[in-house]
Design a protein around this motif. Structure first.
Motif, mmCIF file in Angstrom:
data_model
loop_
_atom_site.group_PDB
_atom_site.id
_atom_site.type_symbol
_atom_site.label_atom_id
_atom_site.label_comp_id
_atom_site.label_asym_id
_atom_site.label_seq_id
_atom_site.Cartn_x
_atom_site.Cartn_y
_atom_site.Cartn_z
ATOM 1 N N LYS A 102 35.356 -39.251 36.761
ATOM 2 C CA LYS A 102 35.226 -39.201 35.348
ATOM 3 C C LYS A 102 36.369 -39.657 34.504
ATOM 4 O O LYS A 102 36.084 -40.228 33.328
ATOM 5 C CB LYS A 102 35.239 -37.518 35.159
ATOM 6 C CG LYS A 102 33.675 -37.090 35.543
ATOM 7 C CD LYS A 102 33.589 -35.358 35.515
ATOM 8 C CE LYS A 102 32.069 -35.105 35.486
ATOM 9 N NZ LYS A 102 31.969 -33.743 36.104
ATOM 10 N N MET A 125 31.386 -31.004 29.133
ATOM 11 C CA MET A 125 31.418 -32.747 29.402
ATOM 12 C C MET A 125 30.385 -33.227 28.179
ATOM 13 O O MET A 125 30.646 -34.075 27.615
ATOM 14 C CB MET A 125 30.673 -32.583 30.720
ATOM 15 C CG MET A 125 30.774 -34.085 31.290
ATOM 16 S SD MET A 125 32.494 -34.784 31.353
ATOM 17 C CE MET A 125 33.313 -33.830 32.588
ATOM 18 N N VAL A 155 29.063 -38.205 37.538
ATOM 19 C CA VAL A 155 29.639 -39.619 37.159
ATOM 20 C C VAL A 155 28.490 -40.631 36.926
ATOM 21 O O VAL A 155 28.574 -41.321 35.914
ATOM 22 C CB VAL A 155 30.775 -39.679 38.086
ATOM 23 C CG1 VAL A 155 31.460 -41.157 37.774
ATOM 24 C CG2 VAL A 155 31.853 -38.612 38.109
#
Lengths: 225, 263, 612
Positions: free
Chosen positions: C478, B1, C403
């Motif tokens: 996301k 990520m 998030v």
């Protein structure tokens, strides 16, 4: 400190000692108008900020007034309608009666205090009636809202101030009613009295501010040119 | 990520830089005397904020990758550094305020100085979706105007022909000719709502405000025909309020003016 | 006491988080005083700050949905001005007769989109929504200081919103004068253009109502922060969110009355024939108006005296939420807490001194323009401090890419991008070519619109488990982030280029000018990006409502965060803390404290870590 810690209260006791007596810890929470631990200072604080806000409103009007006056041209200053002097006295007097009422309430002379409170409201209503009279006088002279910029500002500022005074009268009315209710029902517990004093204090702040605001508007409109 | 986010930030930064540095679309060439100084200040500012932009985004992306959660251990409990804070506060303050001061130069030249004495006076009166241009004529004086006389058909600015100075005034609609290399003094007015006189190659924009006569001055140094756009929302067809600025050589300009003088 | 105090036992205070994780300790604390029973008192005319906060949030969600739809209509018009959209026209049968988006309808959309977004989204969601819900909890209060005022504040806001919406349905339609409503266009009535009759009156009324509602709300925020803090919650221990809401409330308290004053004057000019803003001798549509002697610039001064602080009203809560979320998921204390607080205050204060930078080319004195310019660029300094501190917070952090964290990081990126273009616009010389072009549109959308929205998203994903007791879906969240983050840049970066090329804003098409027609491909690109980005928001709406009912159950403190809202059950009981008042012993961002058992310490954790 051998006692086991089972709750936040225990933390609190360890950290800052037991709670001071007299602080209500239950009752009235939820659904009621204020939480029970509302410190009385909230009224005064909120009122001070509310007045700052109202002050900004009139500051906005004032800056418009000064700019508009600076443009000149069609600016024709009015003469103050004579009744305004009487109105001013009335409003100034109402501040005195309100102060008197406060002093009496502080001395726990509730009955007299509320009476002076009512007198204050009457004076406020007379002031509003007087302001209306001033408008009638101007209308009789053929001076309307859109006659010239100064008359526009006169009507606008007196109306805006009048609305706020009316709000003050309603507030005082509410406080008077509460005073009656509490006096009759409870004969004034110390808590109630303290709360009541805070309410009246905030209202008095507002009322004196409206009084001062009127003097300021009067000077702005008619004396400071 | 973390990698993905850093990558996206990197790509966005790169794309932005390419879009700005590539100048696929850019401002038109400046035709006014002051235009190049505005462009220089713009490029200087753009360079500085471009560097700041790249540094900030790159740092952000780098930290995102470098300090993503990995392995065991804890974040550092580092949360204050008065010296560092003083340092970057000072740097930004110096950079920003220097730019602010530099940014005043062209402004001061354009707006703090009165129009030079020999400047050609042109009055621009905006109205909803039209530019009315008035020249004072041979006498060099604008004649009196009266609102009641305004008539969109034959007297758009309301000239009062009882005033001798008004008789030789020249009024055109949407056509503004000016001589090249001469100071121009524009008096901006509006009949109805606020408009804004905007000629991109001239690097000149100024609101035309009803009730006010706003003075601006500039000098065009290149000839050609350019568009005058309205840059302040003025109503229904704001987007079609187009005029033309014709920058002509002095003799051509005189000829142009004579053609439009009332017989 | 026993059962009800269980969630507050020492084990919930960070010493033994296993109970927390297991969610076993999540027994509902019984309220000392029961919540109102009737549906109306409980959910409609509720005085509970949490219900009011949710009402604000839902209002903002409705408003933002409408605002986005309006912006898509605008984008469609800009990309394909002559195209017919019969299906879309069904939504606005009068304004879109024949399915084309007319220029006047385009301007109505401009006005309504701006007004809805600025007032009913950017002011309503972060301040009215999150502020109402979390400020009392984060300071350890049972409710706002004046719950009834709080309830009134919401209902007046809603009334303002409905009045604004009504403008679409009156004859003439919604006003076309922009959200700035510059006089005289906004002041002389229908003869100046469609929508400037009743539509404009409703607009003014709506704004006036919004002003009054904001004042009531702001009073509550200020009083609650100053006076209802729980024991130990010193001002220096307030979470930065609270500082941001507090400062925002002060700004609102002082800025909105000035807009109210302006609105009253404008309304009088329109309906009572006064001449505050309308100068003499105007000829509109071949008619001489009776007004005389007013000043159009006066409106601009009053409007921007409010309007500039309003920008900070929109963005400061976002800054607060970003600081809060960054610190949480960096697992690090926020860098330079005091500098952050000072910067918030400096921005708030300077925000009142820079309104003139909206008016450089308005005809205002060029000398005051210089003063405004210098002040404007100095506002960049506290903004830069905030950025540096956010970056420094990430330094040597241990970033968890949840998030909310993604949105907070996105906020930092966008805040930098949007802020830097302000350095161009704040310079008087450069404002000459850039003023009222798309460069401005790009700048303020990034810094005030999108950055603030990212703050709102970060806040929503972060606090959702607390509000509803369930987690939002992570994968959807996301995806939503990626599409939004990239989409936003794709929309707004090209707008800078439009502005540099000289494209004035509020133009319904490029066809009218030779210098604009080559820019049309950019418009098409932006519109496509906007459609995709708007579509991505459906993911958010779906995720939000789906998770309310179907989301994974949330623990009391799923993010392992430190502030007071994480010491109470999710969702919080009616009176927040039940019978106990929390006692605060430490600052708000105690993450990764050396020697502590966990990498976070709740604000209520006792001063010295007890021996374990």
């Amino acid at each position: 400190m051998a006692k086991p810690i089972t709750s936040l209260r225990d933390f609190e006791t360890i950290a800052v000692g037991p709670r001071p007596p007299g602080r209500p810890e239950d009752g009235g929470r939820g659904g009621k108008e204020q939480p029970p631990n509302l410190p009385e200072g909230s009224y005064r604080l909120a009122m001070l900020f509310a007045l700052a806000s109202i002050g900004m409103l009139f500051l906005g009007f004032t800056s418009a007034y000064i700019v508009r006056q600076g443009l000149g041209g069609d600016w024709q200053p009015l003469d103050p309608p004579a009744i305004l002097w009487a109105n001013t006295l009335m409003l100034l007097g109402s501040s005195v009666t309100l102060h008197r009422s406060r002093t009496l309430l502080r001395r726990e002379a509730i009955r007299e205090g509320v009476r002076w409170l009512s007198l204050t409201m009457v004076l406020g209503l007379l002031f509003l009636a007087g302001q209306y009279g001033a408008w009638r006088q101007l209308v009789a002279q053929g001076v309307y809202l859109n006659t010239n910029p100064h008359s526009s500002f006169f009507y606008l500022l007196t109306a805006a101030h009048g609305v706020h005074v009316l709000g003050g009268i309603l507030g005082l009315g509410y406080i008077t009613l509460r005073g009656w209710r509490w006096r009759l029902i409870l004969m004034g517990t110390p808590d109630r009295l303290k709360h009541y004093d805070a309410l009246v204090g905030a209202a008095a702040l507002y009322w004196h501010f409206m009084d001062g605001l009127w003097v300021y508007l009067f000077i702005l409109l008619f004396l400071w040119r | 990520m973390g990698f993905a986010l850093a990558l996206v930030i990197g790509v966005i930064t790169l794309g932005t830089v390419v879009l700005f540095a590539g100048r696929f679309w850019w401002f038109p060439e400046a035709i006014s005397e002051h235009g190049p100084s505005i462009d220089r200040q713009f490029m200087l500012t753009l360079t500085i904020i471009g560097i700041a932009f790249i540094l900030a985004q790159a740092t952000l992306a780098f930290f995102i990758v470098r300090y993503r959660r990995q392995g065991e251990g804890r974040a550092s409990y580092w949360h204050d550094s008065p010296r560092l804070e003083a340092l970057w506060t000072t740097i930004t303050a110096v950079v920003f305020l220097s730019l602010a001061v530099l940014g005043q130069r062209v402004w001061a030249k354009l707006h703090l100085n009165a129009p030079p004495p020999g400047a050609l006076q042109v009055e621009v009166t905006a109205q909803q979706f039209v530019w009315n241009i008035r020249y004072p004529g041979p006498d060099g004086k604008f004649g009196r105007t009266r609102t009641e006389l305004i008539n969109d058909v034959d007297n758009p600015v309301g000239l009062d022909f009882t005033d001798p100075a008004a008789q030789d005034d020249i009024v055109t609609v949407n056509q503004m000719a000016i001589p090249v290399n001469r100071d121009i003094h524009v008096i901006l007015r509006s009949k109805d709502v606020i408009h804004s006189f905007w000629v991109p190659p001239l690097r000149m924009k100024q609101d035309a405000v009803p009730g006010l006569a706003i003075n601006i001055h500039f000098k065009a140094v290149k000839t050609g025909q350019f568009e005058i756009a309205c840059a302040e929302l003025c109503g229904l067809t704001h987007h079609r309020m187009r005029g033309f600025l014709l920058v002509l050589s002095e003799p051509e300009f005189e000829r142009w003016l004579q053609q439009r003088a009332s017989p | 006491m026993g059962a009800s105090s269980a969630p507050f036992s020492v084990s919930a205070q960070g010493k033994n988080p296993r109970i927390l994780k297991g969610g076993k300790a999540m027994t509902q604390a019984t309220a000392v005083h029961e919540a109102p029973k009737s549906f109306i008192r409980r959910y409609i005319f509720s005085t509970d700050h949490k219900v009011i906060g949710l009402q604000y949030l839902f209002l903002a969600m409705a408003a933002v949905a409408i605002g986005i739809v309006l912006s898509l209509y605008m984008r469609l018009r800009l990309a394909w001005p002559t195209e017919r959209w019969p299906l879309l026209g069904k939504l606005f049968p009068n304004a879109m007769a024949g399915g084309t988006i007319s220029p006047e309808f385009y301007l109505s959309l401009v006005t309504m989109h701006g007004t809805i977004m600025v007032f009913f989204v950017l002011t309503t969601a972060p301040l009215g929504g999150f502020g109402n819900y979390f400020l009392p909890i984060q300071v350890g209060a049972h409710d706002m200081a004046f719950p009834v005022l709080n309830m009134l504040s919401f209902w007046v806001t809603l009334a303002g919103f409905l009045v604004l919406m009504a403008a679409f349905f009156v004859s003439g339609g919604a006003p076309i004068s922009g959200w700035t409503a510059y006089a005289p266009l906004s002041a002389v009535g229908e003869i100046a253009g469609p929508g400037l009759g009743m539509g404009q009156n409703l607009w003014i009324l709506s704004i006036a109502l919004f002003c009054i509602a904001s004042l009531l709300g702001a009073l509550n925020f200020i009083t609650t922060t100053l006076n209802l803090r729980t024991k130990g919650m010193a001002m220096t221990r307030l979470p930065l969110t609270v500082w941001a809401w507090f400062t925002t409330a002060v700004l609102a308290l002082l800025a909105f009355p000035v807009l109210l004053a302006g609105g009253i004057l404008l309304l009088l000019d329109r309906v009572a024939g006064t001449s505050f803003f309308v100068p003499g001798g105007l000829i509109v549509s071949d008619k001489i108006l009776p007004h005389k002697g007013g000043s159009p610039l006066l409106w601009q001064h009053l409007f921007w005296f409010f309007g500039h602080p309003e920008v900070y009203i929109a963005i400061l809560p976002g800054m607060g939420i970003t600081s809060h979320v960054l610190s949480t998921f960096a697992r690090k204390p926020i860098f330079g807490y005091r500098a952050m607080v000072t910067a918030i205050f400096a921005i708030g204060l300077l925000g009142f001194l820079v309104w003139g930078h909206h008016m450089f080319v308005s005809g205002m004195s060029p000398y005051s323009a210089i003063a405004f310019s210098l002040l404007t660029l100095s506002i960049g300094v506290p903004s830069a401090i905030k950025t540096f501190n956010w970056l420094a917070t990430l330094y040597k952090a241990r970033i968890h890419f949840t998030v909310p964290m993604l949105f907070a990081l996105g906020f930092v990126s966008i805040f930098v991008t949007g802020g830097l273009s302000g350095i161009v616009l704040g310079q008087t010389s450069l404002d000459i070519p850039m003023h009222d072009t798309y460069f401005v549109v790009a700048h303020f959308h990034l810094i005030m619109g999108v950055a603030a929205i990212f703050g709102i998203f970060a806040g929503t994903y972060y606090w959702f488990p607390k509000i509803f007791g369930r987690m939002m879906n992570d994968a959807l969240g996301k995806l939503h982030f990626w599409l939004t983050f990239i989409g936003i840049y794709a929309i707004f970066i090209p707008m800078h280029i439009l502005g540099i090329a000289g494209h004035p804003r509020r133009y319904a098409e490029t066809a009218g000018f030779d210098f604009l027609t080559p820019l049309q491909p950019i418009h098409v690109f932006i519109t496509i990006a906007a459609l995709i980005t708007a579509g991505a928001q459906l993911l958010f709406f779906f995720n939000f409502f789906w998770s309310i009912w179907k989301g994974k159950k949330a623990e009391m403190n799923p993010w392992r965060a430190t502030t007071l809202e994480w010491t109470i059950p999710s969702p919080p009981p009616h009176d927040n803390f039940g019978p106990q008042t929390p006692v605060v012993h430490r600052g708000p961002y105690e993450y990764s404290v050396p020697g502590a058992a966990e990498d976070y310490l709740l604000q209520t954790a006792p001063p010295a870590p007890t021996k374990s």
